[in-house]
Each structure stands twice: as structure tokens, then as C-alpha cells.
Design a protein around this motif. Structure first.
Motif, short mmCIF file in Angstrom:
data_model
loop_
_atom_site.label_atom_id
_atom_site.label_comp_id
_atom_site.label_asym_id
_atom_site.label_seq_id
_atom_site.Cartn_x
_atom_site.Cartn_y
_atom_site.Cartn_z
N GLU A 151 0.59 -0.71 0.46
CA GLU A 151 -0.34 0.35 0.42
C GLU A 151 0.67 1.52 -0.20
N ARG A 152 1.90 1.23 0.09
CA ARG A 152 2.83 2.43 0.54
C ARG A 152 3.99 3.02 -0.82
N CYS A 153 3.80 1.31 -1.33
CA CYS A 153 3.87 1.36 -3.22
C CYS A 153 3.25 1.87 -2.97
N VAL A 154 2.09 2.42 -3.50
CA VAL A 154 0.55 2.33 -5.11
C VAL A 154 0.92 3.42 -4.01
N ALA A 155 1.10 3.98 -2.72
CA ALA A 155 0.80 5.54 -2.58
C ALA A 155 2.05 6.41 -2.72
N ALA A 156 3.19 5.77 -2.74
CA ALA A 156 4.76 6.30 -3.27
C ALA A 156 4.60 6.37 -5.03
N TYR A 157 4.09 6.08 -5.46
CA TYR A 157 3.64 6.07 -6.94
C TYR A 157 2.72 7.28 -7.61
N ARG A 158 1.58 7.29 -6.20
CA ARG A 158 0.41 7.79 -6.47
C ARG A 158 1.03 9.22 -6.69
N LYS A 159 1.88 10.11 -5.25
CA LYS A 159 2.55 11.04 -5.17
C LYS A 159 3.60 11.14 -6.51
N GLN A 160 4.41 9.96 -6.85
CA GLN A 160 5.81 10.80 -7.60
C GLN A 160 4.79 11.50 -8.33
N ALA A 161 3.84 10.14 -9.27
CA ALA A 161 3.34 10.00 -10.61
C ALA A 161 2.38 12.22 -10.88
N LEU A 162 1.90 12.25 -9.63
CA LEU A 162 1.16 13.72 -10.01
C LEU A 162 2.00 14.88 -9.85
N ALA A 163 3.28 14.85 -9.09
CA ALA A 163 4.84 15.58 -8.62
C ALA A 163 4.80 15.82 -10.19
N ALA A 164 4.80 14.75 -11.32
CA ALA A 164 5.69 14.44 -12.34
C ALA A 164 4.80 15.53 -13.51
N GLY A 165 3.53 15.43 -13.22
CA GLY A 165 2.57 16.11 -13.90
C GLY A 165 1.10 15.44 -14.37
N ALA A 166 0.73 13.92 -14.03
CA ALA A 166 0.37 13.31 -14.28
C ALA A 166 -1.88 14.02 -13.44
N GLU A 167 -2.36 13.22 -14.23
CA GLU A 167 -3.73 13.84 -13.32
C GLU A 167 -4.23 12.28 -12.99
N LEU A 168 -4.76 12.74 -11.97
CA LEU A 168 -5.90 11.25 -11.31
C LEU A 168 -7.14 11.43 -11.30
N LEU A 169 -8.35 10.75 -11.71
CA LEU A 169 -9.51 10.95 -11.67
C LEU A 169 -10.02 9.26 -10.94
N VAL A 170 -10.36 9.65 -9.57
CA VAL A 170 -10.93 8.70 -8.49
C VAL A 170 -12.33 8.97 -8.74
N ASN A 171 -12.60 7.48 -7.69
CA ASN A 171 -14.27 7.57 -7.62
C ASN A 171 -14.55 7.06 -8.54
N THR A 172 -14.42 6.76 -10.32
CA THR A 172 -14.67 6.64 -11.50
C THR A 172 -15.21 5.25 -12.12
N LEU A 173 -16.47 4.89 -12.12
CA LEU A 173 -16.23 3.53 -13.37
C LEU A 173 -16.95 3.51 -14.39
N ILE A 174 -15.45 3.34 -15.24
CA ILE A 174 -15.96 3.67 -16.58
C ILE A 174 -16.71 2.70 -16.64
N ARG A 175 -17.68 3.33 -17.56
CA ARG A 175 -19.06 2.78 -18.97
C ARG A 175 -18.65 2.37 -20.25
N HIS A 176 -17.88 2.70 -21.15
CA HIS A 176 -17.60 1.99 -22.19
C HIS A 176 -16.42 2.21 -22.40
N ILE A 177 -15.40 1.95 -22.93
CA ILE A 177 -13.97 2.57 -23.84
C ILE A 177 -14.31 2.31 -25.55
N GLU A 178 -14.45 3.04 -26.35
CA GLU A 178 -14.64 2.65 -27.67
C GLU A 178 -12.89 3.65 -28.24
#
Length: 382
Positions: A151-178
Motif C-alpha cells: 500500500e505504501r508503494c502504490v501511495a508513493a507512486y501516486r505521489k510521484q506520478a502527480l508530482a510529475a504532472g499526471a492527473e488522477l480521477l478517482v471513484n470513477t467507474l468506466i462505462r465504456h471504451i471505444e
């Protein structure tokens, strides 16, 4: 949400997805991570830390290659995050030769210069007196292996990803991909989001994306338990991580970390589960505690004390328990990463790097043919 455009969208920001998001963003890619929950969380496969990291692997050489690279990347993440993520406790792999051969691991270790010791049952019991093995059992000890705080590993990658400029959308269930001529469209409850490439790492939730992709992944409910143990024999300063292959099943576990008790889980078996179904809590079935307690009573009786804690997680088995890392069979802009079958977490740092290679460069220097969809008789498709 208004329509946005990204270079890569990662659907499923758990172990593999969050790592991929970091590696993508750190290379300058406009990256969006989307998760049905808020990682790290207890709805996937990464909670209930820790997780073993081993280098001596049977199967294809790609596993040892990825394990060694993963270890390097976990060390880099530790340095960048300032978090303690990896403990080199050593790992002792034990088993009955008739059901759990160590020969592949020994051969692979030699090929990759992985440090190991080959031990018989008597030598194992002398080194770790808490272990009691039948005399025909054998062991392979990796002193530089250990465990990861997942869990620490996932949290650490989350922090580093956001610091690198990634965006994160949580609590969002994908309806469809096309996929269409303009790229890939990901449909969310808030709108459509577009990207040039999409990485789908949905874990046990791949079935929610059918019929866009149908994969031979079987999600199952798994349990682990922490048991009161003789601390002088089993605490983290004296006892390693372990795997145990027996005539009655395969097990894995960890020392008592901070007095939490020995943690043990069973790799095989499990109750089938599908997205949307209730995940029954620990103790709902007699085997939740019964299976793992019997293993301790047989092989580590002084670690078979009172149950201190139980937890439920998910495995996602492929038919051969090898991973799926491949391009969608009909959509070249969609990458699939799944079926990590209960032994994948240790590799997630390197798998994320590999997925970034595939998404941004269209190829990887690693031979990942073992993970191809083509190995199944009928390639899963729409």
C-alpha cells in the motif's frame, strides 16, 4: 467533466496502473489515471501488506529479468519518496520435491547471478528453529529477497506520478471504451475523455469492460491471516519471508512485523467472484482460517497462536497463471495488462516501465512473448 485530450489514459490505477502513470508522466506524456476507487484501497489486490519480492523464479526468464529490474526501481522509488518500501529480510522457498521443484529456480539463479543457498530440511530447521519440515523437504534461500509494503508503494507512486504532472480521477467507474480513427474514447459518468493511447489495467474488474475486451481472467476471493507467534523465533529481525509447497497446497508468508504476528496466505484455491458481487468478509467460510492455520500447525506450530487479524483480497488468475501484457487484438492503440495471478505485485514497478515503453515507443527491449494473448487457443476479442 468537459472533453479533454491526453497522450495516454490509464484505466485502473492500482499496482500496475499507478506505476505506469508515473513512468509515463516522468517522460513528459500527458497522462490521466482513472480508478473506480481511491488508491490505495481495499477493493483490489494490493491491500493487506506486505508482498514478497523474490528473484529466483521458475517459468520464463522474463520473470527473473523483471524481478531484478523491479528491485532496482523500488530502490529508486524509496529514494525519491523518502518512504521505506522494501525490506531485504531474505526469503526461504521450501517444499516437497514431488510437488514443488526448486530446480528451475536454481537454474535461473545461476543464469542471472542471483545469490542463493540450497538447503535441506535439517539445515533449514537449524537456521530457523520455528520451522518443522519432513526430512525429504528441500529449500532455496535468497538472502537479498524480501518484502514490499504494497500500500505504501502504490501511495508513493501516486505521489510521484502527480508530482510529475499526471492527473488522477478517482471513484470513477468506466462505462465504456471505444476506439476510432481519432484515438480512444473513454466514457465516464461525467463525460467522454479522449487519448491517443489507453492502458487498461483493471485487475479483477476486467469483466466490467466487456464486450470491448473479453479476457480469460478468473477473479477469486482470497484470504490471509496474521497469527500470534513466538516473537523470539518469528519476529522480523530473525525470520525471513517464505514460500511453502506441500502435498496439500501452496502457501506464502512473512515474519511478525512490529509484533503483528506471522502473516500467511494460500496461493491455490479461492472462491470465485465477479464484479458487483458482495465480497464476503474474512471468516465467512471455515477454510478462511482453517486452511492457513493447518499449514502453520503442521510446519510452524509456534506461529499458530490466536488469529490476530484476517483480510480478504482478490487474485486474477489466467489459465496458466502467466500474465497478460499485450495489445488489444483489434485496437492497436489499446494496451492490456492483467491476470497477475497473485504473484504480480513485486513486478509492478518494472511492468509500469514496460507499459510506458509500449505506449510511447510502440515496443520494448524485453521479450514479453510469454505474456501474449496469442498463447490462448482462441485470442480473446470483442
Amino acid at each position: 467533466m468537459s472533453t479533454a485530450s491526453y497522450d495516454v489514459i490509464v484505466v485502473g490505477a492500482g499496482s500496475m496502473g499507478m506505476s505506469a502513470g508515473y513512468h509515463l508522466a516522468s517522460r513528459g506524456a500527458r497522462t490521466l489515471l482513472i480508478d473506480a476507487f481511491d488508491p490505495p484501497h481495499n477493493n483490489g489486490s494490493h491491500h493487506g501488506e506486505p508482498r514478497l519480492i523474490r528473484h529466483a523464479y521458475s517459468g520464463g526468464a522474463i520473470y527473473t529479468e523483471l524481478a531484478l529490474r523491479s528491485h532496482e526501481l523500488w530502490n529508486e522509488l524509496e529514494d525519491a519518496s523518502g518512504e521505506k518500501l522494501l525490506v531485504q529480510s531474505g526469503v526461504i522457498n521450501m517444499g516437497s520435491p514431488g510437488v514443488y521443484s526448486l530446480e528451475d529456480k536454481r537454474d535461473r539463479s545461476a543464469a542471472f547471478n542471483v545469490e542463493i543457498e540450497y538447503l535441506d530440511a535439517d539445515e533449514i530447521q537449524k537456521r530457523w528453529p520455528g520451522i518443522q519440515l519432513p526430512e525429504h523437504y528441500q529449500g532455496l534461500y535468497e538472502p537479498k529477497a524480501g518484502y514490499l509494503f504494497s500500500e505504501r508503494c502504490v501511495a508513493a507512486y501516486r505521489k510521484q506520478a502527480l508530482a510529475a504532472g499526471a492527473e488522477l480521477l478517482v471513484n470513477t467507474l468506466i462505462r465504456h471504451i471505444e476506439a476510432d480513427g481519432e484515438g480512444v474514447a473513454v466514457h465516464t459518468p461525467s463525460g467522454i475523455i479522449r487519448a491517443g493511447k489507453v492502458i487498461v489495467s483493471a485487475g479483477a474488474w476486467f469483466k466490467t469492460l466487456e464486450p470491448f475486451i473479453t479476457l480469460p481472467i478468473r477473479p477469486v476471493r482470497k484470504t490471509v491471516g496474521w497469527f500470534e507467534s513466538a516473537e523470539t523465533l518469528f519476529n522480523e529481525s530473525v525470520f525471513p519471508g517464505f514460500t511453502l509447497g506441500t502435498e496439500n497446497g501452496g502457501y506464502y508468508g512473512f515474519p511478525s512485523i512490529g509484533g503483528a504476528g506471522v502473516k500467511i496466505g494460500r496461493h491455490d484455491t479461492g472462491v470465485p467472484w465477479l464484479p458487483g458481487e458482495e465480497v464476503k468478509p474474512f471468516g465467512s467460510y471455515p477454510e478462511d482460517e482453517g486452511d492457513i492455520r493447518r499449514a502453520l500447525e503442521t510446519f510452524m506450530p509456534q506461529a499458530a497462536g490466536k488469529l490476530l487479524r484476517g483480510a480478504v483480497c482478490k487474485y486474477e488468475f489466467t489459465p496458466d497463471e502467466d500474465f497478460i501484457i499485450d495489445v488489444h487484438p483489434e485496437q492497436p492503440n489499446v494496451l492490456l495488462a492483467g491476470g497477475f495471478s497473485g504473484h504480480g505485485f513485486k513486478f509492478s514497478s518494472a511492468v509500469g516501465e514496460l507499459l510506458a515503453d509500449l505506449a510511447l515507443d510502440g515496443s520494448t527491449k524485453r521479450d514479453i512473448g510469454l505474456f501474449s494473448l496469442a498463447r490462448f487457443q482462441q485470442a480473446p476479442s470483442r
